[in-house]
Design an enzyme around this catalytic site. Structure first.
Site, PDB file in Angstrom:
ATOM      1  N   CYS A   1      13.346  -5.437   1.670  1.00 51.43           N
ATOM      2  CA  CYS A   1      13.630  -6.343   2.767  1.00 51.43           C
ATOM      3  C   CYS A   1      13.483  -5.655   4.112  1.00 51.43           C
ATOM      4  O   CYS A   1      13.178  -4.476   4.190  1.00 51.43           O
ATOM      5  CB  CYS A   1      15.063  -6.854   2.650  1.00 51.43           C
ATOM      6  SG  CYS A   1      15.432  -7.485   1.003  1.00 51.43           S
TER       7      CYS A   1
ATOM      8  N   GLY B   1       9.598  -9.332   4.059  1.00 47.81           N
ATOM      9  CA  GLY B   1      10.315 -10.341   3.295  1.00 47.81           C
ATOM     10  C   GLY B   1      10.009 -11.729   3.787  1.00 47.81           C
ATOM     11  O   GLY B   1      10.133 -12.002   4.982  1.00 47.81           O
TER      12      GLY B   1
ATOM     13  N   ASN C   1      18.613  -3.292   2.726  1.00 50.56           N
ATOM     14  CA  ASN C   1      17.291  -3.067   2.168  1.00 50.56           C
ATOM     15  C   ASN C   1      17.404  -1.927   1.169  1.00 50.56           C
ATOM     16  O   ASN C   1      17.782  -0.826   1.549  1.00 50.56           O
ATOM     17  CB  ASN C   1      16.305  -2.709   3.289  1.00 50.56           C
ATOM     18  CG  ASN C   1      14.935  -2.279   2.780  1.00 50.56           C
ATOM     19  OD1 ASN C   1      14.230  -1.558   3.464  1.00 50.56           O
ATOM     20  ND2 ASN C   1      14.551  -2.710   1.595  1.00 50.56           N
ATOM     21  N   GLY C   2      17.072  -2.217  -0.083  1.00 51.19           N
ATOM     22  CA  GLY C   2      17.147  -1.182  -1.104  1.00 51.19           C
ATOM     23  C   GLY C   2      17.752  -1.733  -2.362  1.00 51.19           C
ATOM     24  O   GLY C   2      17.824  -2.957  -2.547  1.00 51.19           O
TER      25      GLY C   2
ATOM     26  N   CYS D   1      10.456   6.907   0.187  1.00 45.73           N
ATOM     27  CA  CYS D   1       9.542   6.127  -0.647  1.00 45.73           C
ATOM     28  C   CYS D   1       8.114   6.313  -0.142  1.00 45.73           C
ATOM     29  O   CYS D   1       7.787   5.935   0.984  1.00 45.73           O
ATOM     30  CB  CYS D   1       9.928   4.652  -0.565  1.00 45.73           C
ATOM     31  SG  CYS D   1       8.707   3.544  -1.271  1.00 45.73           S
TER      32      CYS D   1
ATOM     33  N   TYR E   1       1.649   1.178   1.296  1.00 39.58           N
ATOM     34  CA  TYR E   1       1.474  -0.271   1.297  1.00 39.58           C
ATOM     35  C   TYR E   1       2.469  -1.022   2.164  1.00 39.58           C
ATOM     36  O   TYR E   1       2.099  -1.927   2.902  1.00 39.58           O
ATOM     37  CB  TYR E   1       1.585  -0.814  -0.137  1.00 39.58           C
ATOM     38  CG  TYR E   1       1.596  -2.323  -0.188  1.00 39.58           C
ATOM     39  CD1 TYR E   1       0.410  -3.041  -0.054  1.00 39.58           C
ATOM     40  CD2 TYR E   1       2.791  -3.028  -0.304  1.00 39.58           C
ATOM     41  CE1 TYR E   1       0.424  -4.428  -0.054  1.00 39.58           C
ATOM     42  CE2 TYR E   1       2.804  -4.418  -0.305  1.00 39.58           C
ATOM     43  CZ  TYR E   1       1.618  -5.108  -0.183  1.00 39.58           C
ATOM     44  OH  TYR E   1       1.624  -6.463  -0.178  1.00 39.58           O
TER      45      TYR E   1
ATOM     46  N   SER F   1      -4.922  -4.631   3.131  1.00 40.50           N
ATOM     47  CA  SER F   1      -4.180  -3.406   2.824  1.00 40.50           C
ATOM     48  C   SER F   1      -5.072  -2.195   2.573  1.00 40.50           C
ATOM     49  O   SER F   1      -4.618  -1.062   2.706  1.00 40.50           O
ATOM     50  CB  SER F   1      -3.242  -3.647   1.640  1.00 40.50           C
ATOM     51  OG  SER F   1      -3.964  -4.148   0.536  1.00 40.50           O
TER      52      SER F   1
ATOM     53  N   ASP G   1      -8.858   0.027  -2.378  1.00 39.04           N
ATOM     54  CA  ASP G   1      -7.574  -0.660  -2.205  1.00 39.04           C
ATOM     55  C   ASP G   1      -6.466   0.387  -2.184  1.00 39.04           C
ATOM     56  O   ASP G   1      -6.675   1.540  -2.558  1.00 39.04           O
ATOM     57  CB  ASP G   1      -7.348  -1.695  -3.316  1.00 39.04           C
ATOM     58  CG  ASP G   1      -6.403  -2.819  -2.880  1.00 39.04           C
ATOM     59  OD1 ASP G   1      -5.830  -2.742  -1.763  1.00 39.04           O
ATOM     60  OD2 ASP G   1      -6.225  -3.776  -3.657  1.00 39.04           O
ATOM     61  N   ASP G   2      -5.283  -0.056  -1.738  1.00 35.29           N
ATOM     62  CA  ASP G   2      -4.169   0.879  -1.647  1.00 35.29           C
ATOM     63  C   ASP G   2      -3.563   1.174  -3.008  1.00 35.29           C
ATOM     64  O   ASP G   2      -3.086   2.265  -3.268  1.00 35.29           O
ATOM     65  CB  ASP G   2      -3.087   0.329  -0.717  1.00 35.29           C
ATOM     66  CG  ASP G   2      -2.541  -0.990  -1.227  1.00 35.29           C
ATOM     67  OD1 ASP G   2      -3.242  -2.007  -1.107  1.00 35.29           O
ATOM     68  OD2 ASP G   2      -1.420  -1.014  -1.780  1.00 35.29           O
TER      69      ASP G   2
ATOM     70  N   CYS H   1       9.723   0.275 -10.229  1.00 38.49           N
ATOM     71  CA  CYS H   1      10.508   0.751  -9.091  1.00 38.49           C
ATOM     72  C   CYS H   1      11.919   0.209  -9.225  1.00 38.49           C
ATOM     73  O   CYS H   1      12.112  -0.988  -9.386  1.00 38.49           O
ATOM     74  CB  CYS H   1       9.898   0.256  -7.782  1.00 38.49           C
ATOM     75  SG  CYS H   1      10.916   0.672  -6.352  1.00 38.49           S
TER      76      CYS H   1
ATOM     77  N   CYS I   1      10.168  10.017  -2.938  1.00 39.68           N
ATOM     78  CA  CYS I   1      10.397   9.287  -4.177  1.00 39.68           C
ATOM     79  C   CYS I   1       9.027   8.886  -4.716  1.00 39.68           C
ATOM     80  O   CYS I   1       8.303   8.125  -4.087  1.00 39.68           O
ATOM     81  CB  CYS I   1      11.258   8.047  -3.969  1.00 39.68           C
ATOM     82  SG  CYS I   1      11.522   7.143  -5.522  1.00 39.68           S
TER      83      CYS I   1
ATOM     84  N   CYS J   1       7.598   5.603  -9.272  1.00 35.91           N
ATOM     85  CA  CYS J   1       6.699   4.626  -9.900  1.00 35.91           C
ATOM     86  C   CYS J   1       5.380   5.245 -10.346  1.00 35.91           C
ATOM     87  O   CYS J   1       4.660   4.643 -11.140  1.00 35.91           O
ATOM     88  CB  CYS J   1       6.458   3.435  -8.967  1.00 35.91           C
ATOM     89  SG  CYS J   1       5.656   3.867  -7.417  1.00 35.91           S
TER      90      CYS J   1
END
Ligand code: 5GP
Ligand code: MG
Length: 489
Positions: free
Chosen positions: A17, A44, A118-119, A255, A261, A302, A369-370, A406, A457, A460
């Protein structure tokens, strides 16, 4: 469950968010907060909300939808007071859930509390059970309410700073928070700084926001990022802020996907312009797996910065690869990633992107792409480019393969849905129909962001997380805070 929630690891919505906090000298804070939320809309699109305080009481407006639809002029005008917090909430697959919309607000004996998060906490259930045992009633299954209740309980016994510290010692996971306690606005970032949060200065006050682009929109100046483990308290009169370093962690866990992205390319995170990081990632991609083709083209939007860096590095190496826009994006189609069914996602990619035949026909193409998540986008685009006459399509991705979910707040699909979850790069290349496929290494990511892997982090893409998550491996010594037994009141 059709909306895809039930099969998520925690069974709960993920929240990725945007948060805002504003404290001004005299002017009402609602309008600048509204503009800041506009600047964070990419973070968001499910719901938007603002809570203000006028010195006597809280005012609140939270609505489903985009910022521009959630508020009209009267809504903004009714939000009186020179302090405010705001929130835009990331959609979760197929669900529309007003109970989870934010800011969360609650009145209690110790005053009025508003919270934007957010998180994602990894021990929310534990803390919730503990609080429920102590008599707290919950209205949603979100993490945010857990934080709000814990903080409210602490505020009955202690001052603001100690209360926040106590709450931080109970919750574990990723959080960037803007909080309003009566007319005081606070910003807090988890000890490892997983999600971004930045401080800006306006002519008549201060602002906290997930990204610096929100500060730019208000014609403000960047002061600095909120530090991991830091509490920032904005002065009620807009004259400044106080800082409290409440928790120190040895390493950060920023992150990396924010850079790849999620964040806007015009945002600055930790003094790095995201656009330049993405261009560097593109340059690294050429260095690691460059292939000379007639043209290199981004998946808009992106992939654009990556493709521009890639093309630049290619031409410096003497390759005759020309940068071209080979795909046109319909900008009136929203984000397609969160559509509930595979068929809808495929249709949406087609609605969103259409090839420009002259730059593709008879050419060898590198498509950039990303990231690849489920593989829907790249599979369809490779096919589309071949349909309009591309001779070869080589796919290059500006991030490592996403192999694991994630837990920290990005709505990323489950392990089973991830195309790289259980197969090799060659297998994926075949599945998406590409003549070749390469991802970027984690070393290159660390290089381009300018941070050691121990400070990022990468959960993922490695399957090892910098937080203690049930059933998952961790890449460092992380201990969950000890939860004290509930007070016997
Ligand atoms: P796929 O089509 O492989 O499932 O997803 C990859 C595409 O989705 C890429 O074009 C990437 O830009 C985008 N993407 C990656 N992560 C996210 C995310 O968390 N949310 C949204 N909306 N899009 C994403
Ligand atoms: Mg994309």
């Amino acid at each position: 469950m059709e909306d895809g929630r039930a099969d998520r690891p925690s069974g709960k919505p993920r929240e990725k968010c945007g948060v805002v906090g504003v404290s001004l000298a005299e002017r009402d804070a609602a309008l600048p907060t509204y503009y800041a939320l506009y600047a964070l809309q990419h973070r968001g699109q499910e719901s938007a909300g603002i809570v203000t305080h006028d010195g006597f009481q809280q005012h609140q407006h939270v609505e489903m939808g985009l910022v521009g639809d959630a508020f009209d002029q009267d809504d903004v005008d009714a939000l009186r007071g020179s302090t405010a917090i705001g929130h835009v909430r990331y959609p979760t697959a197929g669900s529309v859930d007003k109970d989870c919309a934010q800011p969360f607000s609650v009145s209690f004996k110790g005053g009025a509390l508003g919270l934007s998060h957010n998180g994602n906490l990894v021990n929310a259930d534990e803390v919730r059970d503990d609080l429920a045992g102590a008599g707290h009633a919950f209205t949603s299954d979100g993490d945010t309410e857990v934080i709000a209740h814990d903080l409210a309980r602490n505020l009955l016994e202690s001052d603001l700073v100690r209360s926040v510290k106590h709450t931080m010692s109970r919750i574990h996971g990723s959080y960037a928070l803007t909080i309003m306690h009566d007319d005081t606005v606070l910003g807090v970032r988890d000890p490892q700084g997983n999600r971004p949060l930045i401080i800006g200065e306006l002519d008549d006050g201060y602002v906290l926001a997930s990204e610096s682009s929100a500060i730019d929109t208000l014609d403000g100046e960047i002061v600095r990022d909120v530090r991991p483990g830091e509490l920032v308290v904005l002065h009620e009169d807009g004259s400044g802020f106080d800082s409290y370093q409440l928790v120190e962690a040895e390493n950060t866990a920023h992150c990396f996907f924010e850079y790849v992205y999620f964040a806007r390319p015009d945002s600055v995170i930790d003094e790095e312009l995201v656009y330049e990081v993405r261009r560097d990632l593109g340059r690294e991609l050429w260095a690691e797996s460059g292939t000379e083709t007639d043209v290199v083209m981004p998946v808009p939007d992106s992939g654009r910065a990556f493709a521009s860096g890639y093309a630049e590095a290619a031409s410096e190496d003497g390759a005759a690869t020309e940068f071209a826009e080979g795909l046109m994006k319909n900008r009136y189609v929203g984000r397609t990633f969160i559509m509930p069914t595979q068929e809808a996602r495929e249709r949406a990619v087609r609605l969103k992107l259409n090839p420009i035949k002259s730059t593709v026909e008879g050419k060898t193409v590198t498509l950039i792409d990303d990231s690849i998540v489920r593989g829907t986008t790249s599979r369809q685009l490779v096919q589309l480019l071949k349909d309009v006459g591309a001779e070869e399509v080589h796919v290059r991705i500006g991030a490592p393969a996403i192999v694991a979910p994630c837990y920290m707040g990005i709505d990323m699909a489950t392990r089973e849905e991830l195309i790289a979850g259980d197969q090799s790069v060659d297998g994926i290349a075949e599945e998406i129909g590409a003549d070749s496929l390469s991802y970027l290494s984690t070393d290159a990511v660390s290089e381009a962001i300018g941070k050691s892997k121990d400070d990022l982090c990468l959960g993922c893409v490695t399957g090892e997380y910098p937080y203690d998550i049930d059933g998952e491996a961790t890449d460092r010594d992380v201990e969950r805070p000890t939860i004290e037994p509930p007070a016997d009141d």
